[in-house]
Design a protein around this motif. Sequence first.
Motif, PDB file in Angstrom:
ATOM      1  N   CYS A   1      58.060  15.519   3.333  1.00  0.00           N
ATOM      2  CA  CYS A   1      57.821  14.328   2.508  1.00  0.00           C
ATOM      3  C   CYS A   1      58.618  13.120   2.992  1.00  0.00           C
ATOM      4  O   CYS A   1      58.357  11.998   2.548  1.00  0.00           O
ATOM      5  CB  CYS A   1      58.175  14.616   1.048  1.00  0.00           C
ATOM      6  N   ARG A   2      59.548  13.342   3.887  1.00  0.00           N
ATOM      7  CA  ARG A   2      60.346  12.228   4.407  1.00  0.00           C
ATOM      8  C   ARG A   2      59.437  11.242   5.127  1.00  0.00           C
ATOM      9  O   ARG A   2      58.573  11.633   5.913  1.00  0.00           O
ATOM     10  CB  ARG A   2      61.421  12.760   5.355  1.00  0.00           C
ATOM     11  N   LEU A   3      59.630   9.957   4.845  1.00  0.00           N
ATOM     12  CA  LEU A   3      58.776   8.919   5.430  1.00  0.00           C
ATOM     13  C   LEU A   3      59.675   7.818   5.991  1.00  0.00           C
ATOM     14  O   LEU A   3      60.274   7.045   5.249  1.00  0.00           O
ATOM     15  CB  LEU A   3      57.837   8.341   4.358  1.00  0.00           C
ATOM     16  N   ASP A   4      59.782   7.778   7.319  1.00  0.00           N
ATOM     17  CA  ASP A   4      60.678   6.819   7.966  1.00  0.00           C
ATOM     18  C   ASP A   4      59.960   5.532   8.374  1.00  0.00           C
ATOM     19  O   ASP A   4      60.587   4.473   8.466  1.00  0.00           O
ATOM     20  CB  ASP A   4      61.318   7.454   9.212  1.00  0.00           C
ATOM     21  N   VAL A   5      58.660   5.623   8.622  1.00  0.00           N
ATOM     22  CA  VAL A   5      57.905   4.459   9.094  1.00  0.00           C
ATOM     23  C   VAL A   5      56.676   4.270   8.217  1.00  0.00           C
ATOM     24  O   VAL A   5      55.912   5.210   7.979  1.00  0.00           O
ATOM     25  CB  VAL A   5      57.460   4.635  10.563  1.00  0.00           C
ATOM     26  N   LEU A   6      56.482   3.058   7.724  1.00  0.00           N
ATOM     27  CA  LEU A   6      55.320   2.741   6.897  1.00  0.00           C
ATOM     28  C   LEU A   6      54.204   2.147   7.748  1.00  0.00           C
ATOM     29  O   LEU A   6      54.460   1.410   8.707  1.00  0.00           O
ATOM     30  CB  LEU A   6      55.696   1.726   5.810  1.00  0.00           C
ATOM     31  N   LEU A   7      52.971   2.463   7.387  1.00  0.00           N
ATOM     32  CA  LEU A   7      51.820   1.836   8.031  1.00  0.00           C
ATOM     33  C   LEU A   7      51.781   0.357   7.649  1.00  0.00           C
ATOM     34  O   LEU A   7      52.382  -0.045   6.635  1.00  0.00           O
ATOM     35  CB  LEU A   7      50.531   2.537   7.605  1.00  0.00           C
TER      36      LEU A   7
END
Length: 325
Positions: free
Chosen positions: A32-38
């Motif tokens: 679930c870790r999200l380092d970069v957003l679209l």
Amino acid sequence: MAKQKSGMKRAPARRRPRKAKAGTRGLTPMECRLDVLLPDDQKVKTRIEDEGGMVLGCYSDPLGKNPLLLAILPIDRIEPTPFQRDLSQTHHRRLADVIDRTGLFLDPVIAVTAPEKGFWTPNGRHRLEAMRRLGARAITALVVPKREIAWQILALNTEKAHNLRDKSLEVIRIFRNLIEESAGKAEKEFSYYLEEASFVTMGLCYEKNPRFSGGVYNSFVRRLTEFSEESLSKALKTHEEHADMLLELDERVAEVVKKLKAKGFVSPYLKTFVVARSNPLRFMKEPPQLEDLLKTIRGKVERFNVDRIKQEDIVASGGAADDPD
């Protein structure tokens, strides 16, 4: 008056999902870790910061894998969606008391970006008003980049059961918002959000007359109203025509009920009785157009002979009581 087309159809029946095997769907905690957003999601993050908010973190939803942003928003930059149910004064005051006693706000509101500026909350109106009542300057929010989630949340809201009036008013408000954001698209494309086409018609009735006895008419309006292949704007005109006919019919029914009461008849079923006595739908082999049925019922109501009615007729008719809303 425009006729309902044979190409119209009802919303597809919803099936409850089968129970899945444990641990077979979605993401693990680490995934679930999200380092970069679209790019589109990054625009939402920038919007939050430009509006004076602060993003606490971003992550992927563990079930649907969609990006979500946990943020603190200035309370004056967030409003309820313009198409949801009305505020309950009792509920938000009680909620404010609970929050004040605990000294903690533990249940973030759901938020989406509003079309021009600020944010909307489709799920959290009472929490928002409770915090405002307490004088809060900011509120915790789970910001969903997809604005259409606002319609979905309201369509699937199970926090408090809607009565017919609440649901119909909510749907007509959603309908008008859809016209603003989805001009030219067919009504049937939004059946998922609207649930039943009849709610649009009933919502128009309740807007014009908050004491409209919708429960008396809803069964046959629901049966004979379908989602249209036409654009939302054109479909709305048909709903408006039907709503005007229903309101006129309700006035005629109220006149008959008044005469029955003057003759000493007392029953919570009087409106239901008059309409049931005047509605020939159950005897028809083929379902008629709604406007044709409304004309037929109105004609019978206008010719209704109260002198031939006996108390046992009303008792024998049974049925549900008039809608209190």
